[in-house]
Design a protein around this motif. Structure first.
Motif, short mmCIF file in Angstrom:
data_model
loop_
_atom_site.label_atom_id
_atom_site.label_comp_id
_atom_site.label_asym_id
_atom_site.label_seq_id
_atom_site.Cartn_x
_atom_site.Cartn_y
_atom_site.Cartn_z
N GLU A 1 0.56 4.80 0.65
CA GLU A 1 -0.37 5.76 1.22
C GLU A 1 -0.22 7.13 0.57
OE1 GLU A 1 -1.73 7.46 5.63
OE2 GLU A 1 0.13 6.31 5.41
N TYR B 1 -9.57 3.48 -0.51
CA TYR B 1 -9.38 2.71 0.71
C TYR B 1 -9.52 1.22 0.38
CZ TYR B 1 -9.82 7.07 3.31
OH TYR B 1 -9.63 8.34 3.79
N GLY C 1 -4.79 5.14 -0.52
CA GLY C 1 -3.58 5.04 -1.31
C GLY C 1 -3.76 4.19 -2.54
N TYR C 2 -2.62 3.77 -3.10
CA TYR C 2 -2.58 2.86 -4.24
C TYR C 2 -2.17 1.47 -3.75
CZ TYR C 2 -2.68 7.15 -7.03
OH TYR C 2 -3.04 8.36 -7.58
N HIS C 3 -2.39 0.46 -4.61
CA HIS C 3 -2.13 -0.92 -4.22
C HIS C 3 -1.35 -1.64 -5.33
CE1 HIS C 3 -3.89 -4.98 -2.60
NE2 HIS C 3 -2.62 -4.80 -2.28
N ALA D 1 -6.66 6.64 -6.15
CA ALA D 1 -6.42 6.36 -4.74
C ALA D 1 -7.74 6.01 -4.07
CB ALA D 1 -5.77 7.56 -4.06
N GLY E 1 -6.25 1.78 -5.24
CA GLY E 1 -6.14 1.43 -3.83
C GLY E 1 -7.14 0.40 -3.38
N ILE F 1 0.85 -1.19 0.00
CA ILE F 1 0.00 0.00 0.00
C ILE F 1 0.89 1.24 0.00
CG2 ILE F 1 -1.77 1.30 1.23
CD1 ILE F 1 -2.78 -1.31 0.10
#
Length: 436
Positions: free
Chosen positions: A148, A159, A166-168, A157, A188, A146
């Protein structure tokens, strides 16, 4: 208090020396960049012509990459490369931060994929110089992280399962060197498994093109447990260890059927005990490790806790359990990638711009490792820590002078790593890339 006539309070400060190089050690990475022909590769592969800021992408990408090598985490930090004579140790024109921001916003999804191709081709070029696995076994760790962000204007971005905005991104790392072999930016809210099958297919093709001719083994945590992914790995003739989620009825039933006499004790920290055994789950080998506390603390968690993974590898349960647990090394690589430079920050509100920024961070991360390996700055089978190299080599200040017609970097006397620096520069200058 009596004033002192001498001391640090009397030191005057001026920033007026045009010959100073703030990060003279960038010469090491820049030498490798030139040997690999990265600027021309970027210009030939990334087709941004006609888009604002898209002309000559190579010099802009390498400006960001070299800034990240020096510890940049924001676009504005690239201005350090334009101070004094720093730009003279780099093999490309250094671009202004405002230009770099415009350039990143010119990227679309397709252009990011072109950038990924640059990373793949660069991997092959670097491996051809002697840092690749060749016909030896290549262990690859697949994981996600993650990144953030702050504020609500970051496109993509969201949850996710961590409840962090953020991004994932998903990424694949090489276990023995810490190189990032492939990375893909995701929203994210993306599920851990999202895009894994295609990611694995692209990754294996990239590794084979780069020169990995031996066995490939991939390690996954339980978030990637998927029968379709296992089928893809089997089709591509890639071995695997893939953790499964205990607590499901089928897995718990399989574990419960293991004969008590087959459990083998393994080393475990004081205050606990652990055992390993194996079973068969849907025709596949299932390795199980169980742990529990012992002594006074046993009253807290008196029951066994189980951790299991599927594999097609040959070996004892104890050996394979130790091998799979080494998957944790991926966290060291991710921390090095995110902290202190590169992916510590996503600078743009545009998703594709941040994906391109991530690609720059991947290139910087790998160039540090290749420079260290080819330059002889680290021992064999030693994981590279970027911050250590920055402190010892990349961030050393120097003055660029002319000595009888030879441009010369004059560093501080008694620099502890001066001999290693000059040896590494000699080694990197001896590198020759021969295109096939």
């Amino acid at each position: 208090m009596k004033s002192v006539s001498r001391g640090i309070d009397r030191i005057a400060v001026t920033f007026d020396d045009p010959n100073l190089v703030a990060n003279a050690g960038l010469l090491l990475v820049a030498t490798l960049v030139r040997r690999l022909g990265l600027e021309d590769l970027c210009n030939a592969t990334i087709a941004l012509t006609g888009r604002a800021g898209g002309f000559q992408p190579g010099r802009k990408i390498l400006t960001l990459v070299h800034a990240m090598v020096a510890g940049a985490s924001h676009i504005d930090h690239a201005d350090m490369l334009r101070a004094g004579s720093t730009a003279k140790v780099l093999p490309h024109r250094v671009m202004a931060p405002s230009t770099l921001g415009t350039f990143l916003r010119a990227f679309s999804f397709g252009h990011v994929r072109q950038f990924e191709k640059v990373i793949g081709d660069t991997l092959g070029r670097a491996w051809s110089l002697g840092v690749g696995p060749g016909d030896h076994r290549l262990v690859v760790d697949i994981d996600s992280t993650i990144r953030e962000v702050f504020g609500k204007l970051k496109s993509g971005a969201a949850y996710g399962y961590t409840k962090v905005l953020g991004y994932h991104p998903i990424l694949a790392t090489r276990a023995d060197t810490g190189e990032i072999l492939h990375a893909r930016m995701r929203k994210g809210s993306a599920n851990t498994q999202r895009g894994t099958k295609r990611f694995v297919e692209e990754l294996v093709a990239r590794l084979r093109r780069a020169g990995a001719t031996g066995q490939i083994v991939m390690r996954f945590d339980s978030g990637y447990w998927n029968n379709d992914t296992i089928k893809v790995l089997t089709r591509l003739k890639v071995s695997y260890t893939m953790a499964v989620r205990t607590g499901t009825k089928a897995i718990d039933t399989c574990i419960g059927e293991i004969d008590e006499s087959t459990w083998v004790s393994i080393e475990y920290p004081a205050g606990g005990e652990a055992m390993v055994a194996e079973a068969t789950y849907k025709g596949r080998r299932l390795i199980v490790r169980r742990t529990r506390l012992s002594g006074p603390q046993a009253t807290l968690w008196p029951n066994w806790r189980h951790f299991a993974f599927l594999t097609d590898l040959v070996g004892t349960a104890v050996e394979l359990d130790a091998f799979h647990r080494a998957h944790a090394v991926v966290e060291l690589c991710i921390d090095d990638w995110k902290e202190g430079a590169g992916m510590e920050h996503c600078p743009s509100g545009d998703f594709s711009a941040n994906a391109a920024w991530m690609c720059c961070a991947v290139l910087a991360h790998n160039l540090i490792r290749w420079s260290a390996k080819l330059g002889g700055l680290v021992e064999e089978d030693t994981l590279v820590v970027a911050q250590t190299l920055r402190t010892r080599y990349f961030s050393v200040p120097a003055r660029l002078v002319n000595r009888s017609g030879t441009p010369t970097l004059r560093g501080p006397t008694h620099w502890p790593w001066a001999a290693s620096f000059t040896k590494a520069l000699t080694n990197l200058r001896a590198v020759v890339f021969a295109p096939t």
